[in-house]
Design a protein around this motif. Structure first.
Motif, PDB file in Angstrom:
ATOM      1  N   SER A  21       0.835  -1.203   0.000  1.00  0.00           N
ATOM      2  CA  SER A  21       0.000   0.000   0.000  1.00  0.00           C
ATOM      3  C   SER A  21       0.864   1.245   0.000  1.00  0.00           C
ATOM      4  O   SER A  21       0.598   2.209  -0.713  1.00  0.00           O
ATOM      5  CB  SER A  21      -0.904   0.016   1.232  1.00  0.00           C
ATOM      6  N   GLY A  24       4.430   3.028  -4.010  1.00  0.00           N
ATOM      7  CA  GLY A  24       3.624   3.247  -5.208  1.00  0.00           C
ATOM      8  C   GLY A  24       4.165   4.421  -5.984  1.00  0.00           C
ATOM      9  O   GLY A  24       5.360   4.726  -5.930  1.00  0.00           O
ATOM     10  N   LEU A  25       3.278   5.105  -6.681  1.00  0.00           N
ATOM     11  CA  LEU A  25       3.702   6.252  -7.468  1.00  0.00           C
ATOM     12  C   LEU A  25       4.259   7.345  -6.570  1.00  0.00           C
ATOM     13  O   LEU A  25       5.001   8.200  -7.024  1.00  0.00           O
ATOM     14  CB  LEU A  25       2.522   6.782  -8.276  1.00  0.00           C
ATOM     15  N   GLY A  26       3.891   7.299  -5.286  1.00  0.00           N
ATOM     16  CA  GLY A  26       4.453   8.254  -4.336  1.00  0.00           C
ATOM     17  C   GLY A  26       5.974   8.195  -4.304  1.00  0.00           C
ATOM     18  O   GLY A  26       6.635   9.223  -4.194  1.00  0.00           O
ATOM     19  N   ASN A  27       6.547   7.006  -4.380  1.00  0.00           N
ATOM     20  CA  ASN A  27       7.999   6.855  -4.310  1.00  0.00           C
ATOM     21  C   ASN A  27       8.681   7.246  -5.609  1.00  0.00           C
ATOM     22  O   ASN A  27       9.694   7.934  -5.590  1.00  0.00           O
ATOM     23  CB  ASN A  27       8.395   5.397  -4.025  1.00  0.00           C
ATOM     24  N   ILE A 101      -7.714  11.353  -4.190  1.00  0.00           N
ATOM     25  CA  ILE A 101      -6.416  10.794  -4.570  1.00  0.00           C
ATOM     26  C   ILE A 101      -6.566   9.917  -5.815  1.00  0.00           C
ATOM     27  O   ILE A 101      -5.834  10.062  -6.789  1.00  0.00           O
ATOM     28  CB  ILE A 101      -5.797   9.985  -3.411  1.00  0.00           C
ATOM     29  N   TYR A 105      -4.474   9.988  -9.201  1.00  0.00           N
ATOM     30  CA  TYR A 105      -3.552   8.845  -9.182  1.00  0.00           C
ATOM     31  C   TYR A 105      -3.819   7.924 -10.371  1.00  0.00           C
ATOM     32  O   TYR A 105      -2.898   7.402 -10.994  1.00  0.00           O
ATOM     33  CB  TYR A 105      -3.755   8.084  -7.880  1.00  0.00           C
ATOM     34  N   PHE A 224       2.534  11.714   4.873  1.00  0.00           N
ATOM     35  CA  PHE A 224       1.230  11.066   5.021  1.00  0.00           C
ATOM     36  C   PHE A 224       0.858  10.293   3.760  1.00  0.00           C
ATOM     37  O   PHE A 224       0.425   9.145   3.820  1.00  0.00           O
ATOM     38  CB  PHE A 224       0.143  12.110   5.326  1.00  0.00           C
ATOM     39  N   PHE A 225       1.025  10.965   2.630  1.00  0.00           N
ATOM     40  CA  PHE A 225       0.664  10.332   1.362  1.00  0.00           C
ATOM     41  C   PHE A 225       1.483   9.066   1.159  1.00  0.00           C
ATOM     42  O   PHE A 225       0.952   8.017   0.783  1.00  0.00           O
ATOM     43  CB  PHE A 225       0.929  11.324   0.222  1.00  0.00           C
ATOM     44  N   LYS A 226       2.777   9.171   1.432  1.00  0.00           N
ATOM     45  CA  LYS A 226       3.677   8.045   1.208  1.00  0.00           C
ATOM     46  C   LYS A 226       3.289   6.819   2.033  1.00  0.00           C
ATOM     47  O   LYS A 226       3.256   5.707   1.541  1.00  0.00           O
ATOM     48  CB  LYS A 226       5.111   8.430   1.582  1.00  0.00           C
ATOM     49  N   SER A 228       0.475   6.164   3.289  1.00  0.00           N
ATOM     50  CA  SER A 228      -0.975   5.910   3.185  1.00  0.00           C
ATOM     51  C   SER A 228      -1.698   6.223   4.490  1.00  0.00           C
ATOM     52  O   SER A 228      -2.530   5.448   4.955  1.00  0.00           O
ATOM     53  CB  SER A 228      -1.259   4.451   2.792  1.00  0.00           C
ATOM     54  N   LEU A 229      -1.372   7.392   5.077  1.00  0.00           N
ATOM     55  CA  LEU A 229      -1.896   7.710   6.400  1.00  0.00           C
ATOM     56  C   LEU A 229      -2.976   8.776   6.357  1.00  0.00           C
ATOM     57  O   LEU A 229      -3.113   9.491   5.377  1.00  0.00           O
ATOM     58  CB  LEU A 229      -0.765   8.255   7.283  1.00  0.00           C
ATOM     59  N   MET A 231      -6.243   8.760   6.487  1.00  0.00           N
ATOM     60  CA  MET A 231      -7.553   8.642   5.848  1.00  0.00           C
ATOM     61  C   MET A 231      -8.176   7.272   5.987  1.00  0.00           C
ATOM     62  O   MET A 231      -9.156   6.976   5.318  1.00  0.00           O
ATOM     63  CB  MET A 231      -7.442   9.015   4.381  1.00  0.00           C
ATOM     64  N   THR A 233      -6.876   4.152   5.374  1.00  0.00           N
ATOM     65  CA  THR A 233      -6.305   2.977   4.710  1.00  0.00           C
ATOM     66  C   THR A 233      -5.589   2.087   5.718  1.00  0.00           C
ATOM     67  O   THR A 233      -5.826   0.885   5.799  1.00  0.00           O
ATOM     68  CB  THR A 233      -5.292   3.403   3.622  1.00  0.00           C
ATOM     69  N   LEU A 323      -6.267   2.056  -1.676  1.00  0.00           N
ATOM     70  CA  LEU A 323      -7.076   3.274  -1.678  1.00  0.00           C
ATOM     71  C   LEU A 323      -8.541   2.952  -1.891  1.00  0.00           C
ATOM     72  O   LEU A 323      -9.433   3.442  -1.216  1.00  0.00           O
ATOM     73  CB  LEU A 323      -6.603   4.202  -2.797  1.00  0.00           C
ATOM     74  N   LEU A 387      -5.157  14.925   4.556  1.00  0.00           N
ATOM     75  CA  LEU A 387      -4.328  13.913   5.227  1.00  0.00           C
ATOM     76  C   LEU A 387      -3.713  14.424   6.540  1.00  0.00           C
ATOM     77  O   LEU A 387      -3.828  13.754   7.573  1.00  0.00           O
ATOM     78  CB  LEU A 387      -3.245  13.355   4.294  1.00  0.00           C
TER      79      LEU A 387
END
Ligand code: TRP
Length: 450
Positions: A21, A24-27, A101, A105, A224-226, A228-229, A231, A233, A323, A387
């Motif tokens: 989770s 992802g594209l975050g990295n 997102i 995304y 947070f996004f990275k 997955s915090l 919200m 998930t 997500l 987030l």
């Protein structure tokens, strides 16, 4: 009740699914492009601090609340403090954030998916690797990005229909290590290009004059996004965790692994950016321009590009599954809908929001709200508002509303003897993380002056 819910089969499965989770594209897309836009190392350093001081404590808090409640995120927060049903707002805000997102995304994921056949064709024909022109015509197009986006949403929906443990665990156990290997190969090539060292300096030699309140807030939002915090998930994933998982060590490993992947991606991209004379602050296109360029300097480069985007697509898939699982778990749990119906409603919602997001990069580029296109606006709201505020509320519930003994019991589960790090982490959840979020938030919106 527990036996009726689907869940992760083992603690290894819980770890890999959580990593799937987070990574992802975050990295590979967001972290490098934000680092580029925000001036490099000072942003990276702030981001690392945000992960350690705020991200990790909140990851643990979410897992603990999820596992304690064993319900979807809305139901978990509605019931976690008896008589304080209003905390359910965390879950509802999370559902909104999940749609925001997914709307952008899935557009970016569509670009990644489309690069698989595009680079494969280049590889087979032996033509030049994909260039920035190819990316611009794709991302600012109309039908092409929309069709890829719709394809991605359908693809994810089908996977999610297969169920939690079966669908998610199996796929990612296999693909994550391969992605890691490929990134390292990419790093070696990028770092040995002439002029590569400038990229390393850009990533690691901080120039603190580049920091502003807004930059610090986006570093926090990225943390947070990275992970997955903020919200629900990770609350939902906590609810699938067996009691053999030691929550603090598990979350620490997840945060470490995720950060490592981001750094490896940065080390693949920035040396190449400087070696080839690209613009580090070029924004969302950074990944799509620099990776084909790195591989073009390798034998069989076009084939490596194919493999890179294939594995990135898989990483994005793992993140998107997590997500989409938030609204789906809520619709099928609390709203009592059949899973296929819940998935159908969610997918439709994503596409309805996703269409204007995608078109805002091309056909509707002139339409601005608060000075932003729709794609940027959705991203801004989720990252800088939803987030961090969700994370703040979670820390407050865990630290101030739950009885300490009850909360600590979750963290101590499966720990042979009471380890030192549990009280330390609790202090972070209760005091340090919320204080930092409030400070960074107020500072980001200029409350303390510029
Ligand atoms: N962490 C994922 C990434 O970096 C994105 C993601 C998945 C996410 N689930 C989330 C972000 C929940 C915020 C909240 O690509």
């Amino acid at each position: 009740m527990e036996t009726q819910r689907d869940g992760f089969a083992s603690s290894v499965g819980a770890f890999t699914a959580t990593v799937a989770s987070a990574v992802g594209l975050g990295n590979i897309w967001k972290f490098p492009y934000l680092a580029g836009v925000n001036g490099g190392a000072a942003f990276v350093l702030t981001y690392l601090l945000a992960v350690a001081l705020v991200g990790l404590p909140i990851l643990v808090a979410e897992h603990a609340i999820g596992r304690k409640m064993r319900q979807d995120a809305v139901a978990s927060y509605a019931r976690v403090v008896p008589k304080e049903g209003f905390w359910a707002v965390i879950g509802y805000a999370g559902i909104v954030a999940a749609f925001f997102i997914m709307a952008f995304y899935s557009d970016v994921a569509g670009w990644v998916f489309s690069y698989i056949p595009k680079s494969l064709i280049a590889a087979i024909r032996g033509t030049a690797p994909l260039e920035s022109k190819a990316f611009i015509s794709l991302s600012s197009g109309t039908w092409e990005p929309l069709l890829w986006q719709a394809g991605v949403v359908v693809f994810i929906s089908i996977i999610v229909l297969a169920g939690v443990s079966k669908g998610i665990e199996r796929a990612t156990k296999l693909t994550m290590p391969i992605l890691l290997g490929l990134l390292i190969l990419c790093d070696i090539r990028a770092l040995t290009l002439p002029g590569a060292f400038k990229g390393v300096q850009f990533l690691f030699e901080p120039d603190f004059s580049k920091l502003s309140g807004a930059v610090i807030l986006s570093a926090l939002g990225l943390a947070f996004f990275k992970l997955s915090l903020g919200m629900g998930t990770m609350t939902t994933y906590g609810s699938y965790m067996p009691h053999t998982v030691r929550l603090v060590p598990n979350a620490s490993r997840v945060a470490l692994a995720d950060t490592l992947v981001s750094i490896l991606a940065g080390l693949a991209i920035f040396p190449a950016v400087f070696a080839f004379g690209f613009e580090p602050a070029s924004g969302p296109s950074l990944l799509f321009i620099s990776i084909p360029a790195v591989f073009s300097k390798m034998p069989l480069g076009n084939y490596f590009t194919v493999l890179f985007f294939l594995l990135s697509a898989l990483a994005a898939t793992g993140a998107m599954i997590s997500l989409i699982e938030v609204p789906v778990a809520w619709l099928s749990g609390k709203m009592n809908l059949k899973r296929p119906t819940a998935v159908l409603i969610t997918a439709t919602g994503i596409l309805v929001l996703g269409l204007p997001a995608t078109l805002s990069l091309g056909l509707w580029a002139d339409v601005k709200l608060f000075n932003m296109g729709f794609f940027d606006l959705l991203d801004y709201i989720q990252q800088n508002l939803l987030l961090p505020l969700g994370g703040l509320a979670i820390a407050l519930v865990a630290g101030w509303r739950l009885p300490k003994a009850e909360f600590l019991r979750e963290l101590e589960t499966a720990e042979p003897n009471k380890p030192w790090y549990i009280p330390v982490l609790y202090t972070f959840i209760k005091f340090i993380a919320p204080a930092l979020i409030i400070l960074v938030f107020l500072n980001g919106f200029g409350v303390f002056g510029k």
